[in-house]
Design an enzyme around this catalytic site. Structure first.
Site, PDB file in Angstrom:
ATOM      1  N   ARG A  25      -0.622   5.261 -13.125  1.00  0.00           N
ATOM      2  CA  ARG A  25      -1.937   5.602 -12.592  1.00  0.00           C
ATOM      3  C   ARG A  25      -1.851   5.711 -11.072  1.00  0.00           C
ATOM      4  NH1 ARG A  25      -5.321   0.705 -15.500  1.00  0.00           N
ATOM      5  NH2 ARG A  25      -5.030   1.343 -17.688  1.00  0.00           N
ATOM      6  N   ASP A  30      -4.653   5.720  -7.801  1.00  0.00           N
ATOM      7  CA  ASP A  30      -6.051   5.430  -7.523  1.00  0.00           C
ATOM      8  C   ASP A  30      -6.758   6.647  -6.936  1.00  0.00           C
ATOM      9  OD1 ASP A  30      -5.748   2.813  -8.380  1.00  0.00           O
ATOM     10  OD2 ASP A  30      -5.254   2.050  -6.381  1.00  0.00           O
ATOM     11  N   TYR A  62       7.201   5.455  -3.911  1.00  0.00           N
ATOM     12  CA  TYR A  62       5.995   5.828  -3.170  1.00  0.00           C
ATOM     13  C   TYR A  62       6.316   5.923  -1.683  1.00  0.00           C
ATOM     14  CZ  TYR A  62       2.751   4.863  -7.067  1.00  0.00           C
ATOM     15  OH  TYR A  62       2.078   4.889  -8.252  1.00  0.00           O
ATOM     16  N   ARG A  69      -0.523  -0.363  -1.604  1.00  0.00           N
ATOM     17  CA  ARG A  69      -1.516  -0.425  -0.532  1.00  0.00           C
ATOM     18  C   ARG A  69      -1.710  -1.849  -0.020  1.00  0.00           C
ATOM     19  NH1 ARG A  69      -6.394   2.413  -3.359  1.00  0.00           N
ATOM     20  NH2 ARG A  69      -7.469   1.856  -1.408  1.00  0.00           N
TER      21      ARG A  69
END
Length: 250
Positions: A50, A52, A111, A197
């Site tokens: 997933r 966000d 990422y 994050r």
């Protein structure tokens, strides 16, 4: 029944994340509608993970099943790109073994998070602007400690449905891209909701001198989300790679 992987990219600005939501449009929903329209049967799409709301992907992988004759994968990719909106594109479609799963068979994910020190209109959707100097040497020293731990509860969104908060981080480093831009790259076997994050937000605290190396370790060891830094904005985060064993492909 045949199973296929879709390799795609998307600009997450206008989406409520990857996963289908009851109150907003998602990338998964758009992809399922496009596939169902072209293949003329209801198609379910399962993503490798997933992202966000507002988060981007320069590479996402998803799988779907099709009942019928084997598909011309080049034709499918071309037709999807004609149907999908401009902010979603398909690189390729590949046939995989029937038992293959886009999420569970992935061996690693990577990422990148981008920060900038300048105000530049064309960066506003894809960079997070910072207003004070950061100690990137200290931030990289703190990032190295991530390799020593597996339980990252402190960096996970609360009340998720995962069975374990264990992850194996294999790469984490800040690198200067140009005079104004720094990029944090992190690679792991899996990630928790909001994990990148939250890690970046906590490393920023180290860079600002508000947290030392031992305090960063303490954050991880406390296994408490409240002890970590705030989550940074999602618009500067990109999913850039997902890795699979070669034997899953046909």
């Amino acid at each position: 029944m045949h199973r296929y992987f879709i390799y795609l990219a998307y600009d997450g600005t206008n989406y409520h994340g990857w996963q289908i939501q009851p109150n907003g449009i998602s990338v998964q929903e758009c992809l399922m509608k496009a596939l169902s329209t072209f293949l003329r049967q209801e198609i379910e799409v399962i993503g490798a993970g997933r992202t966000d709301a507002g988060v981007h992907a320069s590479l996402m992988v998803a799988h779907f099943d099709f009942e019928g004759a084997p598909l011309d994968t080049t034709l499918v990719a071309d037709k999807l790109n004609r149907i999908l909106p401009q902010d979603i594109s398909v690189y390729e479609v590949r046939k995989v073994k029937q038992e293959t799963h886009a999420r569970f068979d992935a061996t690693a994910r990577t990422y990148k998070y981008y920060i900038t020190t300048r105000k530049y209109p064309f960066d506003r959707c894809y960079r997070w602007r910072i207003h004070s100097p950061l100690d990137f040497t200290a931030m990289n020293e703190a990032a190295k400690t991530l390799f020593e731990y597996t339980d990252f509860t402190s960096f996970s969104k609360l009340h998720t449905d995962v069975k374990t908060n264990n992850c194996k981080v294999t790469y984490a480093e800040w690198v200067q891209q140009d005079e104004y831009t720094w990029v944090f790259t992190i690679r792991a076997d899996r990630f928790l909701r909001n994990m990148v994050r939250a890690i970046v937000g906590t490393l920023i605290e180290v860079g600002r001198g508000k947290m030392n190396l031992q305090e960063f370790r303490n954050v991880i060891e406390q296994k408490n989300r409240c002890s970590a830094g705030s989550s940074v904005p999602g618009n500067a985060l990109f999913l850039v790679n997902i890795e699979y064993p070669e034997e899953i492909f046909e």
